[in-house]
Design a protein around this motif. Structure first.
Motif, mmCIF file in Angstrom:
data_model
loop_
_atom_site.group_PDB
_atom_site.id
_atom_site.type_symbol
_atom_site.label_atom_id
_atom_site.label_comp_id
_atom_site.label_asym_id
_atom_site.label_seq_id
_atom_site.Cartn_x
_atom_site.Cartn_y
_atom_site.Cartn_z
ATOM 1 N N ALA A 37 0.881 -1.098 0.065
ATOM 2 C CA ALA A 37 0.142 -0.027 -0.085
ATOM 3 C C ALA A 37 0.941 1.232 0.164
ATOM 4 O O ALA A 37 1.587 1.248 -0.808
ATOM 5 C CB ALA A 37 -1.050 -0.086 1.166
ATOM 6 N N ASN A 38 0.784 2.157 0.940
ATOM 7 C CA ASN A 38 1.506 3.256 1.058
ATOM 8 C C ASN A 38 2.769 3.252 1.988
ATOM 9 O O ASN A 38 3.409 4.357 2.393
ATOM 10 C CB ASN A 38 0.714 4.621 1.316
ATOM 11 N N VAL A 39 2.936 2.144 2.518
ATOM 12 C CA VAL A 39 4.284 1.803 3.386
ATOM 13 C C VAL A 39 5.536 1.417 2.508
ATOM 14 O O VAL A 39 5.240 0.376 2.257
ATOM 15 C CB VAL A 39 3.727 1.304 4.541
ATOM 16 N N TYR A 40 6.671 2.208 2.411
ATOM 17 C CA TYR A 40 7.820 1.787 1.766
ATOM 18 C C TYR A 40 8.868 1.905 2.769
ATOM 19 O O TYR A 40 9.130 2.419 3.620
ATOM 20 C CB TYR A 40 8.238 2.953 0.672
ATOM 21 N N VAL A 41 9.738 0.419 2.467
ATOM 22 C CA VAL A 41 10.840 0.329 3.307
ATOM 23 C C VAL A 41 12.254 0.094 2.234
ATOM 24 O O VAL A 41 12.008 -0.384 1.016
ATOM 25 C CB VAL A 41 10.894 -0.794 4.268
ATOM 26 N N SER A 42 13.274 0.391 2.592
ATOM 27 C CA SER A 42 14.400 0.190 2.104
ATOM 28 C C SER A 42 15.666 0.098 2.791
ATOM 29 O O SER A 42 15.505 0.490 4.073
ATOM 30 C CB SER A 42 15.012 1.230 0.865
ATOM 31 N N VAL A 43 16.594 -0.856 2.557
ATOM 32 C CA VAL A 43 17.600 -0.898 3.096
ATOM 33 C C VAL A 43 18.955 -1.070 2.193
ATOM 34 O O VAL A 43 18.912 -1.611 1.150
ATOM 35 C CB VAL A 43 17.740 -2.709 3.595
ATOM 36 N N ASP A 44 20.058 -0.017 2.397
ATOM 37 C CA ASP A 44 21.033 0.088 1.662
ATOM 38 C C ASP A 44 22.162 -0.605 2.350
ATOM 39 O O ASP A 44 22.325 -0.638 3.656
ATOM 40 C CB ASP A 44 21.240 1.592 1.321
ATOM 41 N N ASN A 45 23.308 -0.755 1.678
ATOM 42 C CA ASN A 45 24.712 -1.509 2.204
ATOM 43 C C ASN A 45 24.287 -2.527 2.903
ATOM 44 O O ASN A 45 25.156 -2.806 3.991
ATOM 45 C CB ASN A 45 25.231 -0.431 3.084
ATOM 46 N N SER A 46 23.476 -3.403 2.627
ATOM 47 C CA SER A 46 22.958 -4.585 3.346
ATOM 48 C C SER A 46 24.100 -5.665 3.005
ATOM 49 O O SER A 46 24.590 -6.029 1.820
ATOM 50 C CB SER A 46 21.581 -5.173 2.881
ATOM 51 N N ASN A 47 24.447 -6.365 4.010
ATOM 52 C CA ASN A 47 25.213 -7.578 4.081
ATOM 53 C C ASN A 47 26.695 -7.399 3.634
ATOM 54 O O ASN A 47 27.226 -8.109 2.814
ATOM 55 C CB ASN A 47 24.558 -8.777 3.284
ATOM 56 N N CYS A 48 27.054 -6.250 4.158
ATOM 57 C CA CYS A 48 28.387 -5.605 3.765
ATOM 58 C C CYS A 48 29.359 -5.773 5.281
ATOM 59 O O CYS A 48 28.931 -5.226 6.195
ATOM 60 C CB CYS A 48 28.549 -4.307 3.304
ATOM 61 N N ALA A 49 30.285 -6.456 5.071
ATOM 62 C CA ALA A 49 31.096 -6.547 6.121
ATOM 63 C C ALA A 49 31.771 -5.032 6.677
ATOM 64 O O ALA A 49 31.369 -4.992 8.011
ATOM 65 C CB ALA A 49 32.169 -7.508 5.754
ATOM 66 N N ALA A 50 32.066 -4.285 5.776
ATOM 67 C CA ALA A 50 32.832 -3.226 6.569
ATOM 68 C C ALA A 50 31.658 -1.817 6.454
ATOM 69 O O ALA A 50 31.966 -0.948 7.251
ATOM 70 C CB ALA A 50 33.831 -2.586 5.737
ATOM 71 N N ARG A 51 30.532 -1.834 5.849
ATOM 72 C CA ARG A 51 29.543 -0.719 5.664
ATOM 73 C C ARG A 51 28.525 -0.864 6.734
ATOM 74 O O ARG A 51 28.179 -2.109 6.795
ATOM 75 C CB ARG A 51 29.122 -0.434 4.311
ATOM 76 N N LYS A 52 27.906 0.169 7.168
ATOM 77 C CA LYS A 52 26.906 0.058 8.031
ATOM 78 C C LYS A 52 25.701 0.284 7.121
ATOM 79 O O LYS A 52 25.311 1.063 6.164
ATOM 80 C CB LYS A 52 27.008 1.435 9.006
ATOM 81 N N GLU A 53 24.589 -0.687 7.490
ATOM 82 C CA GLU A 53 23.566 -0.828 6.886
ATOM 83 C C GLU A 53 22.518 0.448 7.022
ATOM 84 O O GLU A 53 22.532 1.150 7.953
ATOM 85 C CB GLU A 53 22.699 -2.212 7.395
ATOM 86 N N VAL A 54 21.941 0.782 6.350
ATOM 87 C CA VAL A 54 21.024 1.989 6.325
ATOM 88 C C VAL A 54 19.465 1.503 6.062
ATOM 89 O O VAL A 54 19.353 1.074 4.833
ATOM 90 C CB VAL A 54 21.471 3.105 5.441
ATOM 91 N N ARG A 55 18.457 1.646 7.008
ATOM 92 C CA ARG A 55 17.189 1.205 6.896
ATOM 93 C C ARG A 55 16.274 2.555 6.767
ATOM 94 O O ARG A 55 16.884 3.325 7.448
ATOM 95 C CB ARG A 55 16.846 0.233 8.033
ATOM 96 N N ARG A 56 15.303 2.538 5.954
ATOM 97 C CA ARG A 56 14.429 3.607 5.831
ATOM 98 C C ARG A 56 12.904 3.196 5.822
ATOM 99 O O ARG A 56 12.726 2.031 4.869
ATOM 100 C CB ARG A 56 14.762 4.637 4.770
#
Length: 149
Positions: A126-145
């Motif tokens: 519907a109108n609820v959107y989620v995203s995850v960037d830099n996922s499953n990366c050893a050195a990078r921090k995951e970003v969730r929105r």
């Protein structure tokens, strides 16, 4: 005697119709047991997930035998078709897969080759959107929105 047979036949037909209608109604209203492995394949293991508010969950899965990731957006309460979507993106290879439309229980699967790469993924119900960037990366921090549009 004829009336007795007619009434008995009518009664039997009514019972048959009511029984068939009940069986069909029970089957049609039963919620499917949808899992990420049911959508992506039994060899895909869930490696990450993110809730889509209270409406459902987006799952990131991985198949170690072929190096592919799969995403699926699964509703908590299947029912009337709603706008839904799921996507996955591998920035290092610029590979992208998605599935968008009106669905009753899930969107997906969407597959990309992701072995050894960071992935960005997400979806909506519907109108609820989620995203995850830099996922499953050893050195990078995951970003969730999460956003409501």
């Amino acid at each position: 005697m004829r009336n007795t047979r007619f009434i008995a036949a009518a009664g039997a037909l009514t019972a048959l119709v009511v029984g068939a209608t009940t069986a069909v109604a029970t089957t049609a209203s039963a919620a499917p047991n949808v899992t990420p492995q049911g959508v992506c394949g039994s060899s895909y293991k869930t490696v990450n997930s993110v809730p889509v508010g209270s409406l459902g969950t987006v799952y990131l899965t991985y198949n170690s035998s072929n190096g592919k990731n799969c995403v699926a957006t699964i509703r908590a309460n299947p029912g009337t078709a709603k706008a839904m979507g799921t996507y996955i993106y591998v920035p290092a290879t610029d590979e992208w897969a998605e599935d968008y439309g009106n669905f009753t229980s899930y969107a997906g699967p969407a597959y990309v080759y992701g072995k050894g790469y960071c992935v960005s993924w997400g979806g909506h119900i519907a109108n609820v959107y989620v995203s995850v960037d830099n996922s499953n990366c050893a050195a990078r921090k995951e970003v969730r929105r999460t956003s409501i549009r």
